[in-house]
Design a protein around this motif. Structure first.
Motif, PDB file in Angstrom:
ATOM      1  N   ASN A  39      27.452  78.172  42.028  1.00 29.73           N
ATOM      2  CA  ASN A  39      26.957  77.303  40.969  1.00 29.73           C
ATOM      3  C   ASN A  39      25.989  76.249  41.506  1.00 29.73           C
ATOM      4  N   LYS A  40      25.444  76.517  42.677  1.00 29.94           N
ATOM      5  CA  LYS A  40      24.387  75.712  43.291  1.00 29.94           C
ATOM      6  C   LYS A  40      24.782  74.266  43.589  1.00 29.94           C
ATOM      7  N   SER A  96      28.301  70.738  40.573  1.00 26.23           N
ATOM      8  CA  SER A  96      27.829  71.874  39.762  1.00 26.23           C
ATOM      9  C   SER A  96      27.343  71.354  38.415  1.00 26.23           C
ATOM     10  N   LYS A  97      26.189  71.792  38.043  1.00 15.51           N
ATOM     11  CA  LYS A  97      25.628  71.372  36.758  1.00 15.51           C
ATOM     12  C   LYS A  97      25.354  72.608  35.914  1.00 15.51           C
ATOM     13  N   ASN A  98      25.098  72.371  34.657  1.00 18.41           N
ATOM     14  CA  ASN A  98      24.742  73.432  33.712  1.00 18.41           C
ATOM     15  C   ASN A  98      25.858  74.453  33.499  1.00 18.41           C
ATOM     16  N   LEU A  99      27.105  74.027  33.628  1.00 16.20           N
ATOM     17  CA  LEU A  99      28.214  74.902  33.262  1.00 16.20           C
ATOM     18  C   LEU A  99      28.420  74.750  31.757  1.00 16.20           C
ATOM     19  N   ASN A 100      28.270  75.849  31.027  1.00 12.06           N
ATOM     20  CA  ASN A 100      28.407  75.754  29.576  1.00 12.06           C
ATOM     21  C   ASN A 100      29.877  75.832  29.162  1.00 12.06           C
ATOM     22  N   LYS A 117      31.743  79.132  29.904  1.00  6.95           N
ATOM     23  CA  LYS A 117      32.067  79.309  31.321  1.00  6.95           C
ATOM     24  C   LYS A 117      33.262  78.437  31.707  1.00  6.95           C
ATOM     25  N   TYR A 164      35.058  68.286  33.583  1.00 12.02           N
ATOM     26  CA  TYR A 164      33.638  68.526  33.812  1.00 12.02           C
ATOM     27  C   TYR A 164      32.804  67.472  33.096  1.00 12.02           C
ATOM     28  N   PRO A 181      28.743  66.877  32.598  1.00  4.84           N
ATOM     29  CA  PRO A 181      27.467  67.567  32.839  1.00  4.84           C
ATOM     30  C   PRO A 181      26.542  66.885  33.848  1.00  4.84           C
ATOM     31  N   ASN A 182      26.529  65.558  33.875  1.00  2.00           N
ATOM     32  CA  ASN A 182      25.622  64.857  34.793  1.00  2.00           C
ATOM     33  C   ASN A 182      26.238  64.597  36.164  1.00  2.00           C
TER      34      ASN A 182
END
Length: 116
Positions: free
Chosen positions: A22-23, A46-50, A53, A100, A102-103
């Motif tokens: 997840n980069k 990890s960012k952009n986990l919707n 997911k 989680y 997001p930022n």
């Protein structure tokens, strides 16, 4: 029980694989081994986990523990490039919590009763 520390290492291996896939480039791991329980707290950026997911991750980690399956599969974790072996981790732990932002990233806490 035999191999307890190796099982914890395999769990960590899989969580790290998840993070790198997840980069994430900022990872913190805290492990507390007490008499009856091991607690692993894992934070990364990890960012952009919707939402889908995150639900999938929570579902995989919070499946019913199955010690007899754990004994067979724990050694297979990390043996291939498939990064979604979190379901096997779920078989090896008693409980997981996920937070989680997001930022900021994800925080996963894993609880595992020690087998003596």
């Amino acid at each position: 029980m035999k191999h307890e520390k190796m099982k914890i290492i395999k769990i960590l291996d899989e969580i790290l694989s998840f993070s790198f896939s997840n980069k994430a480039n900022d990872i913190d791991i805290n492990i507390k081994v007490k008499d009856q329980q091991t607690i692993i707290t894992f934070k990364d950026n990890s960012k952009n986990l919707n939402h889908d997911k995150l639900e999938e991750i929570e579902e995989m980690l919070n499946i019913d523990k199955q010690p007899e399956i754990e004994e067979y599969y724990w050694e297979l974790i990390g043996q291939n490039d498939y990064c979604d072996e979190l379901s096997v981790v779920g078989l090896m732990i008693d409980k997981a919590t996920i937070n989680y932002q997001p930022n900021e990233g994800i925080e996963i806490t894993l609880y595992r009763k020690n087998r003596i």
